[in-house]
Design an enzyme around this catalytic site. Sequence first.
Site, PDB file in Angstrom:
ATOM      1  N   GLY A  73       1.082  11.531   4.245  1.00 51.57           N
ATOM      2  CA  GLY A  73      -0.305  12.292   5.047  1.00 51.57           C
ATOM      3  C   GLY A  73      -1.489  11.515   4.499  1.00 51.57           C
ATOM      4  O   GLY A  73      -2.429  12.163   4.384  1.00 51.57           O
ATOM      5  N   CYS A  75      -0.600   4.157  10.538  1.00 52.18           N
ATOM      6  CA  CYS A  75       0.010   4.925   9.687  1.00 52.18           C
ATOM      7  C   CYS A  75       0.616   6.057  10.630  1.00 52.18           C
ATOM      8  O   CYS A  75      -0.201   6.715  11.254  1.00 52.18           O
ATOM      9  CB  CYS A  75      -0.972   5.664   8.774  1.00 52.18           C
ATOM     10  SG  CYS A  75      -0.157   7.020   7.861  1.00 52.18           S
ATOM     11  N   SER A  91       1.022  -1.107   0.068  1.00 53.50           N
ATOM     12  CA  SER A  91      -0.011   0.100  -0.054  1.00 53.50           C
ATOM     13  C   SER A  91       0.959   1.136  -0.091  1.00 53.50           C
ATOM     14  O   SER A  91       1.785   1.311   0.670  1.00 53.50           O
ATOM     15  CB  SER A  91      -0.934   0.015   1.215  1.00 53.50           C
ATOM     16  OG  SER A  91      -1.706   1.275   1.289  1.00 53.50           O
ATOM     17  N   ASN A  95       4.310  -2.047   9.016  1.00 57.24           N
ATOM     18  CA  ASN A  95       4.377  -0.650   8.475  1.00 57.24           C
ATOM     19  C   ASN A  95       5.646   0.175   8.703  1.00 57.24           C
ATOM     20  O   ASN A  95       6.464  -0.399   9.295  1.00 57.24           O
ATOM     21  CB  ASN A  95       3.165   0.197   8.941  1.00 57.24           C
ATOM     22  CG  ASN A  95       2.676   1.214   8.234  1.00 57.24           C
ATOM     23  OD1 ASN A  95       3.361   1.936   7.619  1.00 57.24           O
ATOM     24  ND2 ASN A  95       1.382   1.322   7.998  1.00 57.24           N
ATOM     25  N   LYS A 149      -3.140  -4.471   9.324  1.00 54.35           N
ATOM     26  CA  LYS A 149      -1.718  -4.263   9.022  1.00 54.35           C
ATOM     27  C   LYS A 149      -1.346  -3.359  10.425  1.00 54.35           C
ATOM     28  O   LYS A 149      -1.439  -2.227  10.860  1.00 54.35           O
ATOM     29  CB  LYS A 149      -1.798  -3.194   7.965  1.00 54.35           C
ATOM     30  CG  LYS A 149      -0.233  -2.564   7.517  1.00 54.35           C
ATOM     31  CD  LYS A 149      -0.028  -2.340   6.198  1.00 54.35           C
ATOM     32  CE  LYS A 149       1.232  -1.727   5.888  1.00 54.35           C
ATOM     33  NZ  LYS A 149       1.574  -1.049   4.564  1.00 54.35           N
TER      34      LYS A 149
END
Lengths: 306, 306, 253, 253
Positions: free
Chosen positions: A74, A132, A23, A194, A167
Amino acid sequence: MSEVDLSVKIGSLELKNPVMLASGTVGYGNEISEFTDLNKLGGIVTKSLSLKPRKGNPPQRIVETPAGMLNAIGLANVGVEAFIKDKIPFLKQYDVPLICNIAASTVEEYVECVKILKDEEVIKAFEINVSCPNVNEGGLIFGNDVKSVARITELVRAETTKPLIIKLSPNVSKISDFAKAAKEGGADAVSAINTLVGTSFNIFTRKPKMHNITGGLSGPAIKPVALAQVLEISRSVDIPIIGIGGIMDWKDVVEFIIAGATAIQIGTLNFIDPSASGKIIKQLENYCLKMEFDKLTDLTASYNID
Amino acid sequence: MSEVDLSVKIGSLELKNPVMLASGTVGYGNEISEFTDLNKLGGIVTKSLSLKPRKGNPPQRIVETPAGMLNAIGLANVGVEAFIKDKIPFLKQYDVPLICNIAASTVEEYVECVKILKDEEVIKAFEINVSCPNVNEGGLIFGNDVKSVARITELVRAETTKPLIIKLSPNVSKISDFAKAAKEGGADAVSAINTLVGTSFNIFTRKPKMHNITGGLSGPAIKPVALAQVLEISRSVDIPIIGIGGIMDWKDVVEFIIAGATAIQIGTLNFIDPSASGKIIKQLENYCLKMEFDKLTDLTASYNID
Amino acid sequence: MLLVQAPVKETIELDHSIFLLKVHSPEITSIIKPGQFLNIRVTDKPYPLLRRPFSACDVDGKHLMLMFNVMGEGTSILAHKPKGAPVDILGPLGNGFNLDDDYDTAVVVGGGMGAAPFPFLQRELKGKKEILTFIGGRTHKDIITYGMENLHTATDDGSEGLKGNVIDLLNENLDVLKSKKIKIFACGPAPMFRGLKDFCHEHNVNCEVSTECAMACGFGLCQGCPIESAVDKGKYYLVCKDGPVFNINDVMI
Amino acid sequence: MLLVQAPVKETIELDHSIFLLKVHSPEITSIIKPGQFLNIRVTDKPYPLLRRPFSACDVDGKHLMLMFNVMGEGTSILAHKPKGAPVDILGPLGNGFNLDDDYDTAVVVGGGMGAAPFPFLQRELKGKKEILTFIGGRTHKDIITYGMENLHTATDDGSEGLKGNVIDLLNENLDVLKSKKIKIFACGPAPMFRGLKDFCHEHNVNCEVSTECAMACGFGLCQGCPIESAVDKGKYYLVCKDGPVFNINDVMI
Ligand SMILES: Cc1cc2nc3c(=O)[nH]c(=O)nc-3n(C[C@H](O)[C@H](O)[C@H](O)COP(=O)(O)OP(=O)(O)OC[C@H]3O[C@@H](n4cnc5c(N)ncnc54)[C@H](O)[C@@H]3O)c2cc1C
Ligand SMILES: Cc1cc2nc3c(=O)[nH]c(=O)nc-3n(C[C@H](O)[C@H](O)[C@H](O)COP(=O)(O)OP(=O)(O)OC[C@H]3O[C@@H](n4cnc5c(N)ncnc54)[C@H](O)[C@@H]3O)c2cc1C
Ligand SMILES: Cc1cc2nc3c(=O)[nH]c(=O)nc-3n(C[C@H](O)[C@H](O)[C@H](O)COP(=O)(O)O)c2cc1C
Ligand SMILES: Cc1cc2nc3c(=O)[nH]c(=O)nc-3n(C[C@H](O)[C@H](O)[C@H](O)COP(=O)(O)O)c2cc1C
Ligand code: FES
Ligand code: FES
């Protein structure tokens, strides 16, 4: 017809081979398709999609580091609606499992996104980004709290029967606790890892190089950390793992699979060699032949640890 | 007489300059003294000492990684008694602050070590390693639990009036919570970071390359992560920070100081250029002159973040 | 958009640390346009990790030329590739300049290495449009003359041409410029762009600028290269895909 | 122990991917002993990060010779250093062989690249002791002959000398060996060491081996290079400081 069976399963999802594109490193597939035959891939994961479009962070978003890079994009993305309208038609042309990665600021938003996307039959699975590091609201705050990971998993699980991948964030003390929570919440698999939180300063202006101050570290620099986290999950939780982090060639892929990964994702490497994934699949097959594995799955978590 | 004041303070401990040599990367100072004038250094930190001598882990202990290295030494050290008998006499010859790094498997053991060492006046401060990733009992288990870090700090604090530094683990969700705990426990400073947990496999034998299976990742690869953790502590806890992680030259040192470090430690670089620290001190002075800082401390945590 | 291994034909050191690299790549020269760029992998090792973006400086038959300044690791490796060594090139990338709209005189404005894309542009316009070139630099060492027609120069230290910046140089030549139907093609540092923006506004001149920013992929994968729209605040273009060439009024510079 | 920049004098490719690198370093050649090694920084970049250890292969006046196999990144950078380029050398490191004890004939046993330290050793012993050399390899390509006196060879594939390993070769020459007061100096892969250990035990021969392991610093800083004592179980020596040369009976191999 290949002599080695490279296929792997993520829940009910069958992949031709374990090589997926990560991703945020291939957008929605258009550009990379000029260099890699998407039909040959195990799967492709979309850039994280949010309920509403996101413009992303102001520049600078990218900083190179020794054997790695920091990014603070972002979560710039078109949003779920535009994804369905503008991006799915292109992806429909290919016979490659499409995995939708979703990021959100609230638990409800995750559910909402899945609700909107779940009936698109081209979407074969969901990867929930609870990790994230580059948006204040979203991701990381969940990623570091076992309870919210469990909760998000349960609620999304209730929403769809499609394979569900969580994730995970590497920026935690014990990633296996999160893998457990995901499993108990009903996830079919976990992705690890990640990016690691990192930063960099300009020593003359004394300003952070990235507008977001911190960013996510990816690339070969993080491979040893990613492998250790995959191994830790593999040794303590019985759930398929998608290994991610610093993969630069087929040897790295083999290392992740040995460490416990059922499948893997290629990220930063796509920027450096957008044709790499195709080569890796071929070389993976050669390795299996040489090592006399007739199924790649025999290699998964095959570490000799006495 | 230098035109720039490079001196810094860690609690009551005054250092000529912020450049120290990191624990485990210079043994007890003998070998490195052939390449670096110890008298010119800000400080030198011993290999982690334990109550009893430790033989360390079986081979292989070292693996190189992209822009980094993994180590699983297993705290091989002579133990506190032999340190006093065999190592202190050599270190006594130098006019450099000696910081004793201590590792232990139990809270009591930390206290016991400090009790034995505290009256050696050549020892100017203690650095408590609550974060060694390479021994089952010791370190990491404490390092990942805020309460034990607070407890160890309090008990050691009660034992000695010498400056007390807690060396933090980066393998946590929020390092500033640990810095807070250390501060509340009475620590004068924190060191950040120790190594990141990582691993590596031989893809043909399918065995871990290191006997210990996992090791600690150090070197330039981890610098962005170390900087982010130093910055996070600096922004949320008011305590002197000793920045460590991937420093390869004076520019990296400046980056750490800008990010919030009062002093720094050089680790892996000692293996690659055992004469580096001396050069760095000189270049640090040149930077200050060029940037017109008359005191280095004006640079500490001077990040422009709007 | 291609991924090719182009052998080094020749490397010329124009001036201390400014290099002109000539590679053989018919696939790319047959399709590339002025203002487009290439993203180059200087090593197959993990350091330096990312590709390095460079403008197409010139095209001569089957040969592609890059002009670059040795800034750090990537450019120094590139500068030292031996003759015949393959250069891993991804490109052509980006949009390129629009050469076809309504003007008689192409006014080329370059600051320092910003001159890089213009030899190619001038080669393409030769015969079709009149060309006036205005190049500025810190000292005479920074003045690129390679492939420049009707060259006017300015240096901060006055060591070559006008003492001043390239905007002063344009103002010096205002009468000439006013007497023609011009379009400005510019590339250079941010301060130059800001001065140019005012200049174009004041004299209401059409101007395209080639922008730069840190990049990872160079072709739309990473979203790493935003530049803010001057029209629609908070909207970002991607320098690598929507640019690197923009109308000077469309972006925040 | 010194840190020097030694210029490359000459690089000879002995055989496909086996190189002999000659550098000028009077400081080191004046103090180094056979069996000691050097830890070389092949680049000032962060990749490859660590120094690379190499035995002193030979010493000729002010010139130090290294013999190495191109295994990966580090050795390939080293093999391609141009003439005159400085090589960053840390050394001499380690203990070296003990040449002075009680024997008449030095029996040199090398497997593959394990031959590397012996040209220097033989140069030192020439005239003082009789020398017999036994070198083994997979094929004739792996047989190092440089600087070897009274050379006997064995190859796994029989493409040169005896078909078999170097231990077989020793057994072939047992009568000669038995007829002399020998000391064995050996370097090679682990299986060879194990065979040799039995051989020495059976014929009760004095034998020193030069060992290898992954290293970070090469001089005692990191504790990264343990080798277990065969006498005192669980006790580790450091290959870089206590070794690399050990009596074959003292260490676990
Ligand atoms: C579209 C585009 C076209 C360019 N055309 C040219 C050209 O024709 N000639 C030329 O000399 N330079 C050009 N540049 C700048 C050139 O890419 C950088 O000078 C080069 O990447 C520096 O790499 P380095 O490893 O030598 O320097 P380093 O400082 O070691 O690079 C460190 C990092 O910063 C990045 N970086 C450094 N400077 C820049 C910059 N100005 N723009 C973008 N990234 C940067 C590098 O990519 C790398 O990731 C262009 C940049 C862009 C975006
Ligand atoms: C005391 C000593 C003396 C040596 N003398 C010689 C010699 O004279 N000639 C010669 O050809 N080789 C010698 N070696 C082995 C040599 O150091 C390695 O071949 C070399 O480090 C490989 O580096 P590379 O980057 O080319 O290979 P890579 O495979 O890229 O190296 C990867 C990592 O593994 C380590 N490594 C790989 N092989 C070895 C090994 N056998 N021993 C220790 N570390 C290793 C490297 O240091 C590096 O950290 C010696 C090793 C030691 C410890
Ligand atoms: C530029 C960039 C953007 C990314 N965006 C996302 C994202 O939107 N969602 C996500 O889950 N991961 C994202 N990632 C993380 C990658 O998917 C991957 O987990 C990480 O980069 C580690 O793999 P790598 O070292 O192979 O790149 C991004 C990574 C990079 C480098
Ligand atoms: C070989 C090696 C041994 C180490 N041993 C110790 C130790 O005994 N105690 C400790 O607190 N840290 C130890 N460290 C960690 C370093 O002190 C330092 O925190 C870490 O290496 C990061 O810094 P660097 O990237 O500059 O090496 C060791 C590191 C290395 C590489
Ligand atoms: S550089 Fe990757 S999108 Fe522009
Ligand atoms: S290699 Fe560092 S102690 Fe031996």
